[in-house]
Design a protein around this motif. Structure first.
Motif, PDB file in Angstrom:
ATOM      1  N   TRP A 195       0.838  -1.200   0.000  1.00 39.05           N
ATOM      2  CA  TRP A 195       0.000   0.000   0.000  1.00 39.05           C
ATOM      3  C   TRP A 195       0.865   1.238   0.000  1.00 39.05           C
ATOM      4  N   PRO A 196       0.466   2.238  -0.796  1.00 41.67           N
ATOM      5  CA  PRO A 196       1.206   3.491  -0.733  1.00 41.67           C
ATOM      6  C   PRO A 196       0.891   4.206   0.579  1.00 41.67           C
ATOM      7  N   THR A 197       1.912   4.727   1.216  1.00 41.83           N
ATOM      8  CA  THR A 197       1.681   5.502   2.440  1.00 41.83           C
ATOM      9  C   THR A 197       2.869   6.418   2.677  1.00 41.83           C
ATOM     10  N   TRP A 198       2.900   7.063   3.825  1.00 42.59           N
ATOM     11  CA  TRP A 198       4.045   7.866   4.243  1.00 42.59           C
ATOM     12  C   TRP A 198       4.648   7.200   5.459  1.00 42.59           C
ATOM     13  N   ALA A 199       5.983   7.117   5.474  1.00 47.48           N
ATOM     14  CA  ALA A 199       6.628   6.402   6.572  1.00 47.48           C
ATOM     15  C   ALA A 199       7.987   7.015   6.874  1.00 47.48           C
ATOM     16  N   TYR A 200       8.486   6.754   8.088  1.00 44.21           N
ATOM     17  CA  TYR A 200       9.836   7.168   8.470  1.00 44.21           C
ATOM     18  C   TYR A 200      10.832   6.090   8.035  1.00 44.21           C
ATOM     19  N   ASN A 201      11.855   6.486   7.322  1.00 42.91           N
ATOM     20  CA  ASN A 201      12.930   5.590   6.887  1.00 42.91           C
ATOM     21  C   ASN A 201      12.384   4.341   6.189  1.00 42.91           C
ATOM     22  N   GLY A 202      11.267   4.518   5.486  1.00 46.24           N
ATOM     23  CA  GLY A 202      10.754   3.457   4.627  1.00 46.24           C
ATOM     24  C   GLY A 202       9.997   2.347   5.314  1.00 46.24           C
ATOM     25  N   ARG A 203       9.654   2.516   6.595  1.00 47.92           N
ATOM     26  CA  ARG A 203       8.928   1.425   7.232  1.00 47.92           C
ATOM     27  C   ARG A 203       7.937   1.934   8.280  1.00 47.92           C
ATOM     28  N   VAL A 204       6.929   1.099   8.528  1.00 47.90           N
ATOM     29  CA  VAL A 204       5.915   1.370   9.546  1.00 47.90           C
ATOM     30  C   VAL A 204       5.974   0.236  10.556  1.00 47.90           C
ATOM     31  N   PRO A 205       6.156   0.471  11.860  1.00 44.90           N
ATOM     32  CA  PRO A 205       6.515   1.771  12.435  1.00 44.90           C
ATOM     33  C   PRO A 205       7.878   2.240  11.957  1.00 44.90           C
ATOM     34  N   GLY A 206       8.167   3.514  12.171  1.00 44.29           N
ATOM     35  CA  GLY A 206       9.510   4.019  11.906  1.00 44.29           C
ATOM     36  C   GLY A 206      10.508   3.333  12.813  1.00 44.29           C
ATOM     37  N   PRO A 207      11.792   3.595  12.609  1.00 46.20           N
ATOM     38  CA  PRO A 207      12.821   2.927  13.407  1.00 46.20           C
ATOM     39  C   PRO A 207      12.656   3.207  14.896  1.00 46.20           C
ATOM     40  N   GLU A 208      12.936   2.174  15.687  1.00 46.33           N
ATOM     41  CA  GLU A 208      12.896   2.374  17.135  1.00 46.33           C
ATOM     42  C   GLU A 208      14.065   3.256  17.569  1.00 46.33           C
ATOM     43  N   ILE A 209      13.758   4.257  18.360  1.00 47.84           N
ATOM     44  CA  ILE A 209      14.809   5.091  18.937  1.00 47.84           C
ATOM     45  C   ILE A 209      14.939   4.663  20.390  1.00 47.84           C
ATOM     46  N   ARG A 210      16.119   4.183  20.750  1.00 49.63           N
ATOM     47  CA  ARG A 210      16.315   3.651  22.098  1.00 49.63           C
ATOM     48  C   ARG A 210      17.560   4.284  22.706  1.00 49.63           C
ATOM     49  N   VAL A 211      17.389   4.939  23.826  1.00 50.90           N
ATOM     50  CA  VAL A 211      18.509   5.597  24.500  1.00 50.90           C
ATOM     51  C   VAL A 211      18.436   5.277  25.991  1.00 50.90           C
ATOM     52  N   MET A 212      19.418   5.754  26.724  1.00 52.35           N
ATOM     53  CA  MET A 212      19.447   5.606  28.188  1.00 52.35           C
ATOM     54  C   MET A 212      19.025   6.925  28.820  1.00 52.35           C
ATOM     55  N   ARG A 213      18.419   6.838  29.988  1.00 56.75           N
ATOM     56  CA  ARG A 213      18.129   8.077  30.706  1.00 56.75           C
ATOM     57  C   ARG A 213      19.430   8.829  30.952  1.00 56.75           C
ATOM     58  N   GLY A 214      19.403  10.121  30.719  1.00 54.79           N
ATOM     59  CA  GLY A 214      20.615  10.930  30.879  1.00 54.79           C
ATOM     60  C   GLY A 214      21.342  11.187  29.573  1.00 54.79           C
ATOM     61  N   ASP A 215      20.980  10.447  28.516  1.00 59.56           N
ATOM     62  CA  ASP A 215      21.625  10.679  27.230  1.00 59.56           C
ATOM     63  C   ASP A 215      21.173  12.012  26.627  1.00 59.56           C
ATOM     64  N   ARG A 216      22.074  12.589  25.870  1.00 63.82           N
ATOM     65  CA  ARG A 216      21.758  13.760  25.062  1.00 63.82           C
ATOM     66  C   ARG A 216      21.361  13.227  23.692  1.00 63.82           C
ATOM     67  N   VAL A 217      20.138  13.553  23.244  1.00 64.32           N
ATOM     68  CA  VAL A 217      19.626  12.963  22.013  1.00 64.32           C
ATOM     69  C   VAL A 217      19.543  14.032  20.936  1.00 64.32           C
ATOM     70  N   ARG A 218      20.032  13.686  19.763  1.00 63.19           N
ATOM     71  CA  ARG A 218      19.994  14.605  18.631  1.00 63.19           C
ATOM     72  C   ARG A 218      19.359  13.848  17.466  1.00 63.19           C
ATOM     73  N   ILE A 219      18.280  14.379  16.933  1.00 60.12           N
ATOM     74  CA  ILE A 219      17.595  13.698  15.848  1.00 60.12           C
ATOM     75  C   ILE A 219      17.474  14.636  14.664  1.00 60.12           C
ATOM     76  N   VAL A 220      18.015  14.215  13.535  1.00 57.68           N
ATOM     77  CA  VAL A 220      17.988  15.037  12.333  1.00 57.68           C
ATOM     78  C   VAL A 220      16.807  14.596  11.485  1.00 57.68           C
ATOM     79  N   LEU A 221      15.865  15.508  11.307  1.00 54.00           N
ATOM     80  CA  LEU A 221      14.684  15.242  10.479  1.00 54.00           C
ATOM     81  C   LEU A 221      14.927  15.808   9.087  1.00 54.00           C
ATOM     82  N   ASP A 222      14.883  14.948   8.085  1.00 58.47           N
ATOM     83  CA  ASP A 222      14.966  15.393   6.696  1.00 58.47           C
ATOM     84  C   ASP A 222      13.636  15.115   6.041  1.00 58.47           C
ATOM     85  N   ASN A 223      12.928  16.170   5.707  1.00 55.89           N
ATOM     86  CA  ASN A 223      11.568  16.013   5.211  1.00 55.89           C
ATOM     87  C   ASN A 223      11.532  15.708   3.719  1.00 55.89           C
ATOM     88  N   ALA A 224      11.264  14.466   3.367  1.00 56.49           N
ATOM     89  CA  ALA A 224      11.134  14.071   1.957  1.00 56.49           C
ATOM     90  C   ALA A 224       9.672  13.881   1.577  1.00 56.49           C
TER      91      ALA A 224
END
Ligand code: C2O
Ligand code: CU
Length: 456
Positions: free
Chosen positions: A56-85
């Protein structure tokens, strides 16, 4: 590599490499003891995804639904680069995680929407551990599949809880058409949302096997990323021990099934003590017809599970989770003293003064609505009453919310207010900015059930 191996938590980097994807975490620069800089790149784009027997045609993050899991530790500094295609503006919201106002992802409120071809860098500290998710906060984009799990691990927690293995289970309601086409009808008559074509668990109709070993304790992080479906969830042959609500610890509650509203999360422990292959069942709340989206498959069990036609009697008759069963842990302290109460009436539906369908808070339809003004440092109680026949999962941005339960207060950022029910969600105004408070039914939000909370 078997697909089930991809579902194992911790296998993500290897799995991504095996699939030909780059691992999501690009860096690991040690900043402070316990704090690591973590970088991710998220690219929403039109794509096709396989659901059931078709693509089915749809919109997704990095080509999949759900988008990639983002997993970090408490206390981490998180930086996420969004490129809107995408061929449309977009943003990302970190649902449940209090972040600085400029990082919260609400278009027109906390940031300018990111145009097609544009880039935006989100950066925040993962200050609170728990099960969260991220999603687009523009229009109905969430309902196209623009969502993914966001896990902030609490160091040492799985050892303390004797967790043998952990899975993340993300639920969704799947539309084969576009949500914008469904909008006009989504408010009408029943007013719940569109008529969905199916339900997904981690992007598939399954049944997806979740492997377990007899004797181990399995942690399930359950996320309802659906746009308009309150789900009922259960596993045949097993009890669910709820240990966290919306990512925050509660005293353990043992139930047979639970209802989970859009935007809610529950962490559940399952003791694997009945070898076999057991249906993992999901239905729309209130429906007697479950779908077997997954199976709990013990190592070595070979008899396949067959999908039941109705909820199994043991699950049907066993206890179901109520907010009144959620009890605060001794560590959870919320001082309600001196709170300012804001009375909130949730209503709407077809007709009325707005002509067509509208969903309102205190009779106003967002964005033509007054902000709720709060004072920095005060405690604010949102005293909600639902005067409609639809459930409304009300979500608070930017703060740790606290739900009043018989035994005190439990931390919760999304609260399912059932028809004609009254509930109080309180918070300490400690994060100055302009924040959204809204129904997490994407269609209700789009049709007005939202307000801005603004610091004086
Ligand atoms: Cu999960 Cu304002 O949203
Ligand atoms: Cu609603």
């Amino acid at each position: 590599m078997h697909r089930r191996d991809l579902l194992k938590s911790g296998a993500s980097a290897a799995a991504w490499l095996a699939l030909g994807h780059p691992p999501l975490a690009l860096g690991g620069t040690q900043l402070t003891p316990g704090g690591t800089r973590r970088e991710f790149s998220v690219r929403p784009a039109p794509t096709t995804v396989p659901v059931g027997t078709t693509s089915w045609p749809t919109w997704a993050y990095n080509g999949r639904v759900p988008g990639p899991e983002i997993r970090v530790m408490r206390g981490d500094r998180v930086r996420i680069v969004l490129d809107n295609a995408l061929p449309a503006d977009t943003t990302i919201h970190w649902h449940g995680l209090p972040v600085p106002p400029a990082m919260d992802g609400v278009p027109g409120l906390s940031q300018a929407p990111v145009p097609p071809g544009g880039r935006f860098v989100y950066e925040f500290d993962a200050s609170v551990s728990g099960t969260f998710f991220y999603h687009s906060h523009v229009g109905l984009q969430l309902d196209r599949g623009l969502y993914g799990a966001l896990i902030v691990e609490e160091p040492g927690e799985n050892d303390r809880l004797h967790v043998g293995r952990e899975y993340v289970l993300v639920l969704d309601d799947w539309l084969t058409g576009s949500p914008e086409e469904a909008l006009p009808s989504a408010g009408g008559m029943m007013g719940g949302g569109p008529f969905y074509d199916g339900y997904l668990l981690n992007g598939t109709v399954g049944p997806t096997p979740f492997m377990v070993r007899a004797g181990e304790r399995v942690r399930l992080r359950l996320v309802n990323a659906a746009a308009a479906t309150v789900f009922r969830f259960g596993i045949d042959g097993h009890r669910l021990t709820v240990t966290h609500a919306d990512g925050q610890p509660v005293e353990s509650a043992s139930v047979s099934t639970l209802a989970i509203g859009m935007g809610e999360r529950y962490d559940i422990m399952v003791t694997a003590d009945r070898p076999g292959t057991w249906p993992i069942l999901v239905s729309a709340a209130g429906s007697v017809v479950p779908r077997m989206l997954g199976v709990l498959a013990y190592d070595g069990a070979d008899r396949p599970a067959s999908p039941p036609f109705v909820w199994p009697a043991a699950l049907q008759q066993g206890p179901t989770l109520r907010y009144a069963n959620l009890r605060p842990t001794t560590a959870a302290v919320f001082d309600f003293g001196g709170a300012t109460t804001i009375p909130i009436i949730l209503s709407g539906g077809l007709g009325g003064m707005f002509g067509g369908t509208a969903w309102t808070i205190n009779g106003q339809r967002y964005p033509a609505a007054d902000p709720f003004l709060v004072r920095d440092g005060t405690v604010v109680a949102l005293a909600m009453t639902n005067r409609s026949m639809m459930p409304h999962p009300m979500h608070l941005h930017g703060h740790m919310g606290w739900l009043r339960v018989p035994d005190g207060w439990i931390a919760k950022d999304t609260v399912l207010v059932n028809p004609m029910e009254s509930l109080t969600l309180a918070f300490t105004a400690d994060n100055p900015g302009r924040w959204l408070f809204h129904c997490h039914n994407a269609y209700h939000m789009e049709l007005g059930m939202a307000r801005v909370i603004e610091y004086r």
